[in-house]
Structures are given as structure tokens and as C-alpha cells.
Scaffold this motif. Structure first.
Motif, PDB file in Angstrom:
ATOM      1  N   UNK A  97       0.812  -1.207   0.000  1.00  0.00           N
ATOM      2  CA  UNK A  97       0.000   0.000   0.000  1.00  0.00           C
ATOM      3  C   UNK A  97       0.848   1.260   0.000  1.00  0.00           C
ATOM      4  N   UNK A  98       1.919   1.273   0.809  1.00  0.00           N
ATOM      5  CA  UNK A  98       2.795   2.442   0.881  1.00  0.00           C
ATOM      6  C   UNK A  98       3.489   2.680  -0.460  1.00  0.00           C
ATOM      7  N   UNK A  99       3.984   1.600  -1.082  1.00  0.00           N
ATOM      8  CA  UNK A  99       4.687   1.737  -2.360  1.00  0.00           C
ATOM      9  C   UNK A  99       3.757   2.285  -3.445  1.00  0.00           C
ATOM     10  N   UNK A 100       2.537   1.771  -3.496  1.00  0.00           N
ATOM     11  CA  UNK A 100       1.588   2.229  -4.516  1.00  0.00           C
ATOM     12  C   UNK A 100       1.173   3.671  -4.246  1.00  0.00           C
ATOM     13  N   UNK A 101       0.956   4.012  -2.990  1.00  0.00           N
ATOM     14  CA  UNK A 101       0.583   5.381  -2.656  1.00  0.00           C
ATOM     15  C   UNK A 101       1.659   6.385  -3.048  1.00  0.00           C
ATOM     16  N   UNK A 102       2.913   6.097  -2.705  1.00  0.00           N
ATOM     17  CA  UNK A 102       4.020   6.996  -3.058  1.00  0.00           C
ATOM     18  C   UNK A 102       4.174   7.072  -4.576  1.00  0.00           C
TER      19      UNK A 102
END
Length: 315
Positions: free
Chosen positions: A177-182
Motif C-alpha cells: 500500500x505504501x509503495x503504490x501510494x508513493x
């Protein structure tokens, strides 16, 4: 919202939440912390799926109620690839690609001819969602399908303070989730493509007059949003399993996330997903009979005090 209304809202929401957290931590700290992790990892799945919906609905203003069916499509395709090859990464790529191609066809063949016609888009995509879901049920039947997590993410992580052990795969969802958000934030705010997407939403005619192929830009954006739904479907195929009806559940979750977070905001989608995921898991853990009520309370409060969403911009 005036400062007085903002303070009142924080008191109405924050006071009960702080009181509940203090009681729950004192009563059973392990249950409280495990439920928090469950809520955040579920929020990561919601965010991955809803981030695609944010691109398509929140940013491009294309009403695609077949988004949940693309989630199912990605999960089922990934299930087949994983069974045939045993390669989870390949299955992940296949699920993303299948949903992205299906989304591109939907946008290029149908929705681009209905730009700005929200009612037509709504009715057509509802029909598409029913057709896709029924075709998938015809192929895969109503049986529950579930993928295995990759070998390097199987089993629990042990010796965590208070919690003791927790699923490695579920924790990995936070990273996804963090990777996709960034990545999405960077794409929309720091690249030429993101600039063209935002410009096309604000003034499609002016962007076309500047020599940009607006239809191509929107098709690529729609394809990315659909691919993220398929990507979420692959993750859900491991964590939640694939079964008819999951498409409706994830579509509703995506709608709530976009409404709560704010139209077209990636950061808002992350906040909305976190609120929804935590509300669902804490509701199921502490008040299972009334857990669904918390979702509607969130919607009522947001629509009453922030009708454009937490990160929504004023018109």
C-alpha cells in the motif's frame, strides 16, 4: 468549516475514540493491537483497490461501477497462473495486466463516447459489472478459490512485543500500500504525464489544443486504475479468497473511501481507507452485531461536516 465547527467535530469524534482506546488498552492490550494491525492491513487492500477508483472516478470523473468486477477478474486470472506456474510474482503481473486490458477496452470502446454523461456511464458500467461477474461465475462456479502466499511470506513473524506473532503476508500489505501510494503521488504531482492528466480534467479542450492526444492520456490513466483493481484482486485472492459477491463489497468500499477521503486525492484515499479498515475491524472485534453501523456513522459525519471529503477541495 469554521474553527468552532471543527473543534466541535474533533470533540464529538476524538473524545469517544480516546475513551474507547484507553479502555480497550487497559482491558486487553493484545486484542487491541492485533485488531489495529488487522485494520491497517485491510486498509492497505482497500487503498490499493480504491486508488484505482480514485484515478478513474475521483480524478477523471468517469463513473466505472464495473471496478469491483475488475478486482475479481484480476484475482481469478492470478489464481490460474499461480496454479499452472507456481510463480506468485508472475500471477501478480498477470492479474494486473488482465484487469488493465479489460479496463482499456471498456474505456476505449465504450466510455470515451460518453464523456460527461454520468447517468449513461453509470447504467452501462452496472450492466458490464453484472456481465463480467456472471461470466466469471460461469467459468469458476460459486466455489471459493484462494491462492497461497509466496513461500517467502508464509508463516508468522514471531517475538513481536505484546502481539507475540503476526502473519508475514498481512504485514507485507502495508508495504504494498505504501509503495503504490508513493508511486501514484509521484506520478500525478511530479511527472509530465501527471500534469497532462490533471490539465485534461480541468480543461480538456485546452489540452487538446496544445497538441496532446487527450483520449490516449485518459485511456492510459483508465488502464492504470483498472490494473490497480486487478492488483488488489491478486492480494485479496490470498487474504480474503475469491468468491462471487466480493466484487460488490470492494466496489462499495472504494466508493466509501473516495467519498470520505475526497475526490481525486491519493492522500485522501489513504486516509479514507485507514478510517474504513479500522472501523470495520474494531467493530467486528468489539461490537460484531453493530459493526456495519460504524461505517454509516463515518459517512454521516463526513458528509455533514466535510461534504467534499477530508482532503476534498472546495469548488
Amino acid at each position: 468549516m469554521t474553527s468552532r465547527a471543527a473543534i466541535l467535530t474533533w470533540l464529538l469524534v476524538g473524545g469517544p475514540l480516546l475513551a474507547f482506546s484507553a479502555w480497550a488498552l487497559f482491558d486487553n492490550p493484545r486484542l487491541y493491537l492485533i485488531t489495529m494491525l488487522n485494520g491497517l492491513t485491510l486498509a492497505s487492500l482497500y487503498f490499493i483497490v480504491a486508488s484505482g477508483f480514485t484515478l478513474v472516478f475521483g480524478l477523471m470523473r468517469n463513473v466505472n461501477l464495473a471496478h469491483g468486477s475488475l478486482y475479481l477478474l484480476g484475482g481469478y486470472v492470478a489464481f490460474i497462473v499461480a496454479e499452472k506456474t507456481g510463480w506468485w510474482i508472475l500471477a501478480l503481473a498477470a492479474g494486473f495486466a488482465a484487469a488493465a486490458i479489460a479496463g482499456l477496452l471498456i474505456q476505449w470502446l465504450i466510455l470515451r463516447h460518453m464523456q460527461g454523461e454520468d447517468l449513461r456511464q453509470t447504467m452501462v458500467t452496472i450492466g458490464l459489472s453484472i456481465v463480467i461477474a456472471d461470466v466469471l461465475m460461469w467459468i469458476f462456479t460459486g466455489q471459493v478459490h484462494q491462492m497461497e502466499a509466496p513461500a517467502w511470506l508464509q508463516g508468522p513473524i514471531r517475538d513481536i512485543p505484546l502481539i507475540k506473532a503476526y502473519s508475514a503476508y498481512r504485514l507485507s500489505l502495508l508495504g504494498f500500500g505504501l509503495a503504490i501510494g508513493v508511486g501514484l503521488w509521484w506520478l500525478l504531482n511530479r511527472t509530465r504525464v501527471g500534469m497532462m492528466i490533471r490539465a485534461g480534467v480541468d480543461d480538456r479542450g485546452m489540452l487538446a489544443a496544445a497538441g496532446v492526444n487527450v483520449n490516449l492520456v485518459f485511456a492510459i490513466t483508465f488502464m492504470l486504475g483498472a490494473g490497480l483493481a486487478g492488483f488488489g484482486g491478486v492480494i485479496g485472492a490470498v487474504e480474503l479468497s475469491m468468491v462471487p459477491g466480493e466484487d460488490t463489497r470492494l466496489l462499495l468500499a472504494s466508493l466509501i473511501v473516495v467519498i470520505v477521503g475526497g475526490m481525486g486525492s491519493v492522500i485522501g484515499a489513504a486516509i479514507g481507507a485507514a478510517i474504513l479498515g479500522l472501523a470495520e475491524t474494531y467493530g467486528l472485534a468489539y461490537a460484531p452485531t453493530y459493526s456495519v453501523v460504524f461505517t454509516f456513522i463515518i459517512l454521516i459525519l463526513v458528509l455533514a461536516f466535510r461534504p467534499r471529503g477530508i482532503m476534498g477541495k472546495a469548488a
